[in-house]
Design an enzyme around this catalytic site. Sequence first.
Site, PDB file in Angstrom:
ATOM      1  N   TYR A 137      51.356  28.834  40.688  1.00  0.00           N
ATOM      2  CA  TYR A 137      50.098  29.410  40.203  1.00  0.00           C
ATOM      3  C   TYR A 137      50.249  30.928  40.258  1.00  0.00           C
ATOM      4  CZ  TYR A 137      44.968  29.578  39.819  1.00  0.00           C
ATOM      5  OH  TYR A 137      43.677  29.812  39.414  1.00  0.00           O
ATOM      6  N   GLU A 280      40.285  27.729  29.349  1.00  0.00           N
ATOM      7  CA  GLU A 280      41.001  28.616  30.262  1.00  0.00           C
ATOM      8  C   GLU A 280      41.654  29.757  29.493  1.00  0.00           C
ATOM      9  OE1 GLU A 280      41.153  27.680  33.789  1.00  0.00           O
ATOM     10  OE2 GLU A 280      41.618  29.811  33.846  1.00  0.00           O
ATOM     11  N   ASP A 281      41.430  30.958  29.947  1.00  0.00           N
ATOM     12  CA  ASP A 281      42.114  32.142  29.445  1.00  0.00           C
ATOM     13  C   ASP A 281      42.021  32.337  27.925  1.00  0.00           C
ATOM     14  OD1 ASP A 281      42.559  32.412  32.111  1.00  0.00           O
ATOM     15  OD2 ASP A 281      44.724  32.616  32.004  1.00  0.00           O
ATOM     16  N   ASP A 303      36.424  28.020  33.107  1.00  0.00           N
ATOM     17  CA  ASP A 303      36.870  28.364  34.453  1.00  0.00           C
ATOM     18  C   ASP A 303      36.739  29.859  34.732  1.00  0.00           C
ATOM     19  OD1 ASP A 303      38.058  27.790  36.914  1.00  0.00           O
ATOM     20  OD2 ASP A 303      40.046  28.287  36.148  1.00  0.00           O
ATOM     21  N   ASP A 304      37.043  30.684  33.728  1.00  0.00           N
ATOM     22  CA  ASP A 304      37.030  32.135  33.943  1.00  0.00           C
ATOM     23  C   ASP A 304      35.611  32.672  34.084  1.00  0.00           C
ATOM     24  OD1 ASP A 304      39.940  32.528  33.664  1.00  0.00           O
ATOM     25  OD2 ASP A 304      39.546  31.697  31.686  1.00  0.00           O
ATOM     26  N   ASN A 489      39.887  33.105  44.449  1.00  0.00           N
ATOM     27  CA  ASN A 489      40.441  32.564  43.210  1.00  0.00           C
ATOM     28  C   ASN A 489      39.716  31.270  42.848  1.00  0.00           C
ATOM     29  OD1 ASN A 489      42.333  31.107  41.366  1.00  0.00           O
ATOM     30  ND2 ASN A 489      43.471  33.000  41.659  1.00  0.00           N
TER      31      ASN A 489
HETATM   32  N1  LIG Z   1      40.416  35.653  40.790  1.00  0.00           N
HETATM   33  C1  LIG Z   1      40.046  34.783  39.886  1.00  0.00           C
HETATM   34  O1  LIG Z   1      39.767  33.628  40.178  1.00  0.00           O
HETATM   35  C2  LIG Z   1      39.942  35.204  38.470  1.00  0.00           C
HETATM   36  C3  LIG Z   1      40.450  36.396  38.056  1.00  0.00           C
HETATM   37  N2  LIG Z   1      40.342  36.764  36.749  1.00  0.00           N
HETATM   38  C4  LIG Z   1      40.967  38.011  36.355  1.00  0.00           C
HETATM   39  O2  LIG Z   1      40.004  38.934  35.935  1.00  0.00           O
HETATM   40  C5  LIG Z   1      40.559  39.788  34.964  1.00  0.00           C
HETATM   41  C6  LIG Z   1      39.579  39.910  33.818  1.00  0.00           C
HETATM   42  O3  LIG Z   1      39.384  38.666  33.216  1.00  0.00           O
HETATM   43  P1  LIG Z   1      38.215  38.469  32.138  1.00  0.00           P
HETATM   44  O4  LIG Z   1      36.914  38.886  32.684  1.00  0.00           O
HETATM   45  O5  LIG Z   1      38.327  37.118  31.618  1.00  0.00           O
HETATM   46  O6  LIG Z   1      38.678  39.508  31.014  1.00  0.00           O
HETATM   47  P2  LIG Z   1      37.828  40.147  29.879  1.00  0.00           P
HETATM   48  O7  LIG Z   1      38.784  40.660  28.886  1.00  0.00           O
HETATM   49  O8  LIG Z   1      36.749  39.238  29.432  1.00  0.00           O
HETATM   50  O9  LIG Z   1      37.109  41.406  30.597  1.00  0.00           O
HETATM   51  C7  LIG Z   1      37.772  42.545  31.034  1.00  0.00           C
HETATM   52  C8  LIG Z   1      36.749  43.628  31.252  1.00  0.00           C
HETATM   53  O10 LIG Z   1      37.391  44.714  31.877  1.00  0.00           O
HETATM   54  C9  LIG Z   1      37.054  45.897  31.182  1.00  0.00           C
HETATM   55  N3  LIG Z   1      38.120  46.872  31.307  1.00  0.00           N
HETATM   56  C10 LIG Z   1      39.351  46.845  30.783  1.00  0.00           C
HETATM   57  N4  LIG Z   1      40.035  47.938  31.135  1.00  0.00           N
HETATM   58  C11 LIG Z   1      39.210  48.684  31.884  1.00  0.00           C
HETATM   59  C12 LIG Z   1      39.332  49.941  32.538  1.00  0.00           C
HETATM   60  N5  LIG Z   1      40.458  50.618  32.498  1.00  0.00           N
HETATM   61  N6  LIG Z   1      38.263  50.386  33.212  1.00  0.00           N
HETATM   62  C13 LIG Z   1      37.125  49.703  33.255  1.00  0.00           C
HETATM   63  N7  LIG Z   1      36.961  48.489  32.693  1.00  0.00           N
HETATM   64  C14 LIG Z   1      37.986  48.013  31.994  1.00  0.00           C
HETATM   65  C15 LIG Z   1      36.841  45.480  29.747  1.00  0.00           C
HETATM   66  O11 LIG Z   1      36.072  46.474  29.107  1.00  0.00           O
HETATM   67  P3  LIG Z   1      35.607  46.379  27.576  1.00  0.00           P
HETATM   68  O12 LIG Z   1      34.588  45.276  27.582  1.00  0.00           O
HETATM   69  O13 LIG Z   1      35.025  47.705  27.319  1.00  0.00           O
HETATM   70  O14 LIG Z   1      36.811  46.067  26.785  1.00  0.00           O
HETATM   71  C16 LIG Z   1      36.113  44.156  29.972  1.00  0.00           C
HETATM   72  O15 LIG Z   1      34.742  44.380  30.165  1.00  0.00           O
HETATM   73  C17 LIG Z   1      41.922  39.208  34.604  1.00  0.00           C
HETATM   74  O16 LIG Z   1      42.921  39.958  35.248  1.00  0.00           O
HETATM   75  C18 LIG Z   1      41.898  37.826  35.195  1.00  0.00           C
HETATM   76  O17 LIG Z   1      43.170  37.445  35.649  1.00  0.00           O
HETATM   77  C19 LIG Z   1      39.694  36.003  35.825  1.00  0.00           C
HETATM   78  C20 LIG Z   1      39.185  34.804  36.184  1.00  0.00           C
HETATM   79  C21 LIG Z   1      39.318  34.293  37.519  1.00  0.00           C
HETATM   80  C1  LIG Z   2      42.539  32.715  38.035  1.00  0.00           C
HETATM   81  C2  LIG Z   2      42.250  32.749  36.633  1.00  0.00           C
HETATM   82  O1  LIG Z   2      41.709  31.811  36.082  1.00  0.00           O
HETATM   83  C3  LIG Z   2      42.599  33.915  35.860  1.00  0.00           C
HETATM   84  O2  LIG Z   2      43.073  34.900  36.422  1.00  0.00           O
HETATM   85  O3  LIG Z   2      42.420  33.870  34.643  1.00  0.00           O
HETATM   86 MG   LIG Z   3      41.865  31.865  33.980  1.00  0.00          MG
END
Ligand SMILES: NC(=O)C1=CN([C@@H]2O[C@H](COP(=O)(O)OP(=O)(O)OC[C@H]3O[C@@H](n4cnc5c(N)ncnc54)[C@H](OP(=O)(O)O)[C@@H]3O)[C@@H](O)[C@H]2O)C=CC1
Ligand SMILES: CC(=O)C(=O)O
Ligand SMILES: [Mg+2]
Length: 589
Positions: A137, A280-281, A303-304, A489
Amino acid sequence: MESVLTNGDLVPDMGDKSVVGGGGVEDVYGEDSATKDQLVTPWTISVASGYTLLRDPRHNKGLAFTEKERDAHYLRGLLPPSVSNQELQEKKLMHNLRQYDVPLHRYMAMMDLQERNERLFYKLLIDNVEELLPIVYTPIVGEACQKYGSIFRRPQGLFISLKEKGKILEVLKNWPEKSIQVIVVTDGERILGLGDLGCQGMGIPVGKLSLYTALGGVRPSACLPITIDVGTNNEKLLSDEFYIGLKQKRATGQEYAELLHEFMCAVKQNYGEKILIQFEDFANHNAFELLAKYRTTHLVFNDDIQGTASVVLAGLIAALKLVGGTLADHTFLFLGAGEAGTGIAELIALEISKKTNAPLEETRKKIWLVDSKGLVVSSRKESLQHFKRSWAHEHEPVKELLDAVKAIKPTVLIGTSGVGKTFTKDVIKAMASFNEKPLILALSNPTSQSECTAEEAYTWSGGRVIFASGSPFDPVEHEGKVFVPGQANNAYIFPGFGLGLIMSGTIRVHDDMLLAASEALAAQVTKENYEKGLIYPPFSNIRNISAHIAAKVAAKSYELGLASRLPRPKDLVKFAESCMYSPVYRNYL
Ligand SMILES: NC(=O)C1=CN([C@@H]2O[C@H](COP(=O)(O)OP(=O)(O)OC[C@H]3O[C@@H](n4cnc5c(N)ncnc54)[C@H](OP(=O)(O)O)[C@@H]3O)[C@@H](O)[C@H]2O)C=CC1
Ligand SMILES: CC(=O)C(=O)O
Ligand SMILES: [Mg+2]
């Protein structure tokens, strides 16, 4: 015991001289000697003994086949004489795995094992979950997806591309298992924080489903990983001659929507109403729409957006024991206003609203988000994507995170930006300047994208931070004290959540089930965990945790009238445990 039949018939090619006796295209050894242009039919009828049994990952036990089994199943001579057992095999494999210095090689060894001996793979993963989770993972699965083209050996899961448009139901029927209960599907556009990896995103559904089995106990045969390939906008992949996916720009608009709709309809037609589909993703411009479109007609779960929300809410509920107050007393600031950020924000607001009877519009006001353009504020409302609009509060524009931290003075800072190193020393010092115990979650995956490292968080806050991250970090020593960072996570949630839905025959996901899952997870944090500063229990006890999450989710489903498995089992935790797949070898005699 499965029985045995082989059929190596080959169909003659009528126009070729090498065709023998009206039969196949055999040479003197009975082997296929067809030329490249000849048509042959690859007849095989499933075989579960002898040579083929050893190559059937679902039933293979390798050296652990007993003497009796070797006699009964035509295995004599096909194995060396030594007879092992599952424990010894496990010991040997762990020893072998630890010899690899390169983590990706461990990933590849695990994938090989999964393809060779499924029960041993799951036994290993369950018994050594803390050591192996980072391999199968995040973070290593991220690297595996990036290098999927070169490490690709055998296809895993089902690939559905634009080429299959109009034929998706037929493609689903090509999958050998018929009783599928859960599908994890991606289109590869937002793989962790690594961006568009196209078809190579398959590593993610495969990895997530391994956890459905190892952590949640769903049978491997009931799990189906799917990658939908609509092209990629990743130029590096498009110009890579070894890229395994469609070499074209991503389909969008109607073309995309039609393929996804055909997929969703075909899945329901083939597997029925109660098939769980986990998105997912996907990139956020599709993820929110797909969830909104299908949540009323299918058993879907993103999931996200939702799983992440539930795991973070659990951590926050647990953290209240360390920082004091209620959720309503806190102020939250997110870096990242996408799927994870707004999904978590919405669930926190919902929980506070339920607990305080305050309307959602009010409870949202304690939650602030920063995106790539700065603080989400009302003056930006017109240009914001729809999922950000509820968070556009009255405030003057603020461009930088540090300024937003100073202006909002959050008690909780959450990173969901997908951009590493964004929680700088100044940001963490600012958090520590007005919070006795700042709560900081750096959720972005994999490790390279984490907003800060555990070491940075503990050092820059003078050891006062309560910290958890999306990908795991090793314990940190700071001024003679050892700090153990937690892992926030969604892997804590989706396996148990899915099990709860499946075992109760739930037909639709409801937000109250996410809240129930959060509370169930938070309740699993022990005094001993709190004493170490942890807001999540260790993964080593995850099956038990998943059983409790499943039970609470199922209970909520029965309460809401969404469960179809009747009568309701009395003890849902016991029922969940009884539903769980065990990887222990079966006796084939
Ligand atoms: N720990 C866990 O269980 C999980 C972790 N994640 C992680 O979270 C991260 C984001 O996922 P997700 O929300 O789906 O992605 P999205 O693409 O939906 O969202 C990313 C957000 O971050 C913003 N962003 C990008 N670059 C910057 C920056 N330099 N400064 C400020 N804001 C910024 C984007 O801004 P804008 O809207 O303006 O483009 C957007 O609002 C990934 O790395 C993913 O791996 C996700 C799901 C689960
Ligand atoms: C953990 C997860 O789902 C992600 O980083 O997208
Ligand atoms: Mg994910």
